[in-house]
Write a protein that holds these residues in place. Structure first.
Motif, mmCIF file in Angstrom:
data_model
loop_
_atom_site.group_PDB
_atom_site.id
_atom_site.type_symbol
_atom_site.label_atom_id
_atom_site.label_comp_id
_atom_site.label_asym_id
_atom_site.label_seq_id
_atom_site.Cartn_x
_atom_site.Cartn_y
_atom_site.Cartn_z
ATOM 1 N N VAL A 38 0.812 -1.223 0.000
ATOM 2 C CA VAL A 38 0.000 0.000 0.000
ATOM 3 C C VAL A 38 0.842 1.268 0.000
ATOM 4 C CG1 VAL A 38 -2.027 -1.066 1.068
ATOM 5 C CG2 VAL A 38 -0.217 -0.132 2.524
ATOM 6 N N THR A 39 2.166 1.144 0.132
ATOM 7 C CA THR A 39 3.027 2.326 0.085
ATOM 8 C C THR A 39 3.522 2.614 -1.326
ATOM 9 O OG1 THR A 39 5.116 1.149 0.490
ATOM 10 C CG2 THR A 39 3.817 1.769 2.421
ATOM 11 N N GLN A 40 3.180 1.766 -2.294
ATOM 12 C CA GLN A 40 3.658 1.960 -3.663
ATOM 13 C C GLN A 40 2.492 1.939 -4.654
ATOM 14 O OE1 GLN A 40 7.049 -0.275 -4.902
ATOM 15 N NE2 GLN A 40 8.094 -0.101 -2.944
ATOM 16 N N VAL A 41 1.608 2.892 -4.499
ATOM 17 C CA VAL A 41 0.432 2.984 -5.364
ATOM 18 C C VAL A 41 0.775 3.820 -6.591
ATOM 19 C CG1 VAL A 41 -1.955 3.784 -5.540
ATOM 20 C CG2 VAL A 41 -1.132 2.744 -3.407
ATOM 21 N N ASP A 42 0.492 3.290 -7.794
ATOM 22 C CA ASP A 42 0.788 3.979 -9.057
ATOM 23 C C ASP A 42 -0.477 4.510 -9.740
ATOM 24 O OD1 ASP A 42 3.557 3.511 -8.892
ATOM 25 O OD2 ASP A 42 3.315 1.502 -9.707
ATOM 26 N N LEU A 43 -1.582 4.518 -9.028
ATOM 27 C CA LEU A 43 -2.826 4.999 -9.610
ATOM 28 C C LEU A 43 -2.768 6.512 -9.806
ATOM 29 C CD1 LEU A 43 -5.296 2.923 -7.418
ATOM 30 C CD2 LEU A 43 -4.940 2.643 -9.873
ATOM 31 N N PRO A 44 -3.581 7.036 -10.730
ATOM 32 C CA PRO A 44 -3.610 8.493 -10.934
ATOM 33 C C PRO A 44 -3.976 9.225 -9.647
ATOM 34 C CG PRO A 44 -4.773 7.354 -12.709
ATOM 35 C CD PRO A 44 -4.461 6.321 -11.672
ATOM 36 N N SER A 45 -3.469 10.429 -9.503
ATOM 37 C CA SER A 45 -3.743 11.231 -8.313
ATOM 38 C C SER A 45 -5.248 11.392 -8.115
ATOM 39 C CB SER A 45 -3.083 12.603 -8.456
ATOM 40 O OG SER A 45 -3.368 13.402 -7.346
ATOM 41 N N GLY A 46 -5.687 11.193 -6.888
ATOM 42 C CA GLY A 46 -7.104 11.326 -6.579
ATOM 43 C C GLY A 46 -7.883 10.035 -6.675
ATOM 44 N N THR A 47 -7.250 8.966 -7.187
ATOM 45 C CA THR A 47 -7.914 7.668 -7.297
ATOM 46 C C THR A 47 -7.592 6.815 -6.076
ATOM 47 O OG1 THR A 47 -7.703 7.737 -9.703
ATOM 48 C CG2 THR A 47 -8.215 5.595 -8.718
ATOM 49 N N SER A 48 -8.614 6.295 -5.416
ATOM 50 C CA SER A 48 -8.422 5.469 -4.220
ATOM 51 C C SER A 48 -7.902 4.086 -4.593
ATOM 52 C CB SER A 48 -9.740 5.318 -3.457
ATOM 53 O OG SER A 48 -10.205 6.562 -3.000
ATOM 54 N N SER A 49 -7.067 3.533 -3.729
ATOM 55 C CA SER A 49 -6.568 2.175 -3.921
ATOM 56 C C SER A 49 -7.550 1.185 -3.312
ATOM 57 C CB SER A 49 -5.199 2.018 -3.263
ATOM 58 O OG SER A 49 -4.849 0.645 -3.150
ATOM 59 N N GLY A 50 -7.942 0.187 -4.103
ATOM 60 C CA GLY A 50 -8.857 -0.833 -3.599
ATOM 61 C C GLY A 50 -8.265 -1.620 -2.449
ATOM 62 N N LEU A 51 -6.931 -1.797 -2.454
ATOM 63 C CA LEU A 51 -6.288 -2.560 -1.381
ATOM 64 C C LEU A 51 -6.285 -1.780 -0.074
ATOM 65 C CD1 LEU A 51 -4.797 -5.197 -0.693
ATOM 66 C CD2 LEU A 51 -2.657 -4.050 -1.288
ATOM 67 N N ARG A 52 -6.164 -0.452 -0.157
ATOM 68 C CA ARG A 52 -6.114 0.356 1.058
ATOM 69 C C ARG A 52 -7.431 0.340 1.821
ATOM 70 N NH1 ARG A 52 -2.711 5.732 -0.900
ATOM 71 N NH2 ARG A 52 -0.625 4.889 -0.476
ATOM 72 N N ILE A 53 -8.539 0.242 1.122
ATOM 73 C CA ILE A 53 -9.830 0.345 1.806
ATOM 74 C C ILE A 53 -10.518 -0.995 2.035
ATOM 75 C CG2 ILE A 53 -10.156 2.637 0.794
ATOM 76 C CD1 ILE A 53 -12.316 1.392 -1.004
ATOM 77 N N VAL A 54 -9.986 -2.071 1.425
ATOM 78 C CA VAL A 54 -10.715 -3.337 1.457
ATOM 79 C C VAL A 54 -10.807 -3.930 2.860
ATOM 80 C CG1 VAL A 54 -8.723 -4.846 0.976
ATOM 81 C CG2 VAL A 54 -11.029 -5.538 0.235
ATOM 82 N N GLU A 55 -9.772 -3.719 3.696
ATOM 83 C CA GLU A 55 -9.817 -4.310 5.037
ATOM 84 C C GLU A 55 -10.947 -3.703 5.860
ATOM 85 O OE1 GLU A 55 -6.837 -5.644 8.677
ATOM 86 O OE2 GLU A 55 -6.084 -4.337 7.077
ATOM 87 N N GLY A 56 -11.154 -2.396 5.724
ATOM 88 C CA GLY A 56 -12.250 -1.759 6.441
ATOM 89 C C GLY A 56 -13.613 -2.249 5.981
ATOM 90 N N ILE A 57 -13.713 -2.635 4.712
ATOM 91 C CA ILE A 57 -14.985 -3.127 4.165
ATOM 92 C C ILE A 57 -15.246 -4.571 4.584
ATOM 93 C CG2 ILE A 57 -16.205 -3.685 2.020
ATOM 94 C CD1 ILE A 57 -14.642 -1.355 0.702
ATOM 95 N N LEU A 58 -14.202 -5.413 4.546
ATOM 96 C CA LEU A 58 -14.387 -6.852 4.751
ATOM 97 C C LEU A 58 -14.036 -7.328 6.161
ATOM 98 C CD1 LEU A 58 -12.970 -8.201 1.362
ATOM 99 C CD2 LEU A 58 -15.339 -7.673 1.969
ATOM 100 N N ASP A 59 -13.679 -6.408 7.045
ATOM 101 C CA ASP A 59 -13.329 -6.786 8.413
ATOM 102 C C ASP A 59 -14.474 -7.568 9.053
ATOM 103 O OD1 ASP A 59 -11.785 -6.850 10.785
ATOM 104 O OD2 ASP A 59 -12.964 -5.191 11.599
ATOM 105 N N GLY A 60 -14.178 -8.744 9.578
ATOM 106 C CA GLY A 60 -15.186 -9.574 10.240
ATOM 107 C C GLY A 60 -15.822 -10.608 9.337
ATOM 108 N N VAL A 61 -15.538 -10.556 8.029
ATOM 109 C CA VAL A 61 -16.096 -11.562 7.114
ATOM 110 C C VAL A 61 -15.370 -12.888 7.342
ATOM 111 C CG1 VAL A 61 -16.402 -12.218 4.694
ATOM 112 C CG2 VAL A 61 -16.726 -9.835 5.402
ATOM 113 N N GLU A 62 -16.117 -13.967 7.519
ATOM 114 C CA GLU A 62 -15.519 -15.269 7.797
ATOM 115 C C GLU A 62 -14.803 -15.841 6.566
ATOM 116 O OE1 GLU A 62 -18.352 -17.987 9.375
ATOM 117 O OE2 GLU A 62 -18.784 -16.776 11.151
ATOM 118 N N ASP A 63 -13.833 -16.719 6.848
ATOM 119 C CA ASP A 63 -13.065 -17.439 5.821
ATOM 120 C C ASP A 63 -12.232 -16.494 4.961
ATOM 121 O OD1 ASP A 63 -12.158 -19.796 4.745
ATOM 122 O OD2 ASP A 63 -13.775 -19.982 3.285
ATOM 123 N N LEU A 64 -11.860 -15.375 5.544
ATOM 124 C CA LEU A 64 -11.067 -14.374 4.840
ATOM 125 C C LEU A 64 -10.104 -13.767 5.853
ATOM 126 C CD1 LEU A 64 -12.542 -11.663 2.493
ATOM 127 C CD2 LEU A 64 -11.108 -10.993 4.403
#
Length: 365
Positions: free
Chosen positions: A281-307
């Protein structure tokens, strides 16, 4: 393994702590040259890193120094003997890794010998194993979960170990194919302006995955598996609209996915499949202003079983020693920058709150 109780020798005036002299007896089945290295190279590492003196006579090893160093040196030698008993060789790198693990060891930590003897895959006389405790936990997490996220800096083995697990699963017939994918996001270049066909433009971004495959499979077998579709290497965009059954799927460089792409990829999971997502997550090459899917996914999927999420650090870097130092230096720089910027952000927020309050007051009046 020892034939005497540690006994104090002449105290060192500088430390005020009574040093110890302790004798360790190496089993006759262990080759001393293999244990301590050519020219006693491994002994030199032990002395330098632990601050002890080591004297060898036959199969008897005498350790002298401060209690903590002597105790750690004995544990280190025990672990090296245990590794040799599994049939593995010992290198200077192994000695240094065992020493680092022992320093960081807690009551619940695994033995370094168990970590370094955990065989994932063997090919052409070369075995692939985790090299740190965190790497072993990562491998075990992949075994125990349908979806695993491996997050950490370059050189920590995130993708390499995941690919080794994929090849292992294919060989064990747990899956029928391996799918390796990356987002075709470039650092500072535009694919459209590069020469060649679409395949020729995309191939450089997938090359690291091909390189890892060559370490794990016979070179002549790889083209056949690719041609048969048993192994597929493709950009992330090619995953859209598919349901991937009985597959081991790896998404590499996931920090360069958008939130929408991450959702699209994760929902490709089919029956009998396993997914590993890796990225830094410290080496994101996306255009400026674009969110990284990896940076936010833990907050979305926290608590989901088998993951599960596994975080690797600079301590898990297994490339050149200098790479680990570079990663650690950048981490320290980022921490200092964050601490310096925090007061500025606080002052800006306070000024904003003050202006907002003044505006609200005028509106009220």
């Amino acid at each position: 393994m020892t034939d005497s109780t540690p006994t104090p020798i002449n105290p060192r005036a500088t430390s005020g702590v009574a040093p110890l002299r302790h004798t360790v007896v190496i089993p006759n089945s262990i080759d001393m040259v293999t244990l301590f290295g050519p020219g006693d190279e491994h002994l030199g590492i032990i002395e330098k890193r632990l601050g002890v003196e080591v004297h060898v006579r036959g199969n008897r090893v005498t350790l002298s120094g401060e209690p903590g160093g002597v105790e750690l040196a004995e544990k280190l030698i025990d672990e090296l003997v245990a590794i040799l008993r599994t049939g593995q060789g010992i290198t200077a790198e192994v000695v240094e890794r065992v020493e680092s693990m022992l320093r960081a060891q807690t009551a619940t930590s695994e033995r370094p010998a168990d970590v370094l003897s955990h065989n994932i895959l063997s090919n052409r006389g070369r075995s692939i194993r985790p090299k740190t405790i965190n790497q072993k936990r990562y491998v075990e997490t992949i075994d125990n979960h349908t979806i695993t996220f491996g997050i950490g800096p370059a050189g920590t083995g995130k993708t390499y170990l995941a690919m080794a697990k994929a090849v292992q699963a294919l060989q064990a017939k747990q899956v029928t194919r391996i799918i390796l994918t990356r987002p075709a996001v470039e650092a500072g270049e535009r694919l459209g302006y590069l020469p060649g066909t679409l395949t020729e433009k995309i191939d450089p971004y997938l090359r690291p995955l091909y390189d890892a495959l060559h370490d794990m499979l016979d070179p002549e077998l790889i083209p056949k598996l690719l041609a048969a579709g048993t192994i597929e290497v493709a950009p992330l965009a090619f995953m859209r609209g598919r349901s991937l059954n009985d597959s081991f799927i790896i998404l590499d460089e996931a920090q360069n996915t958008t939130p929408e792409q991450m959702k699209m990829f994760l929902t490709r999971l089919g029956f009998g499949s396993k997914i590993v997502v890796t990225g830094d997550v410290t080496q994101v090459d996306l255009p400026s202003g674009t969110s990284s899917g990896l940076r936010i996914v833990e907050g979305i999927l926290d608590g989901v079983e088998d993951l599960a999420f596994v975080r690797l650090t600079s301590h898990d870097v297994v490339r050149h020693k200098l790479v680990a130092r570079i990663v650690a230096a950048y981490d320290e720089f980022d921490e200092r920058s964050t601490r310096r910027s925090a007061p500025t952000e606080l002052r800006q927020n306070r000024r904003f709150d003050t202006r907002r309050a003044d505006t609200a007051k005028k509106d009220h009046e």
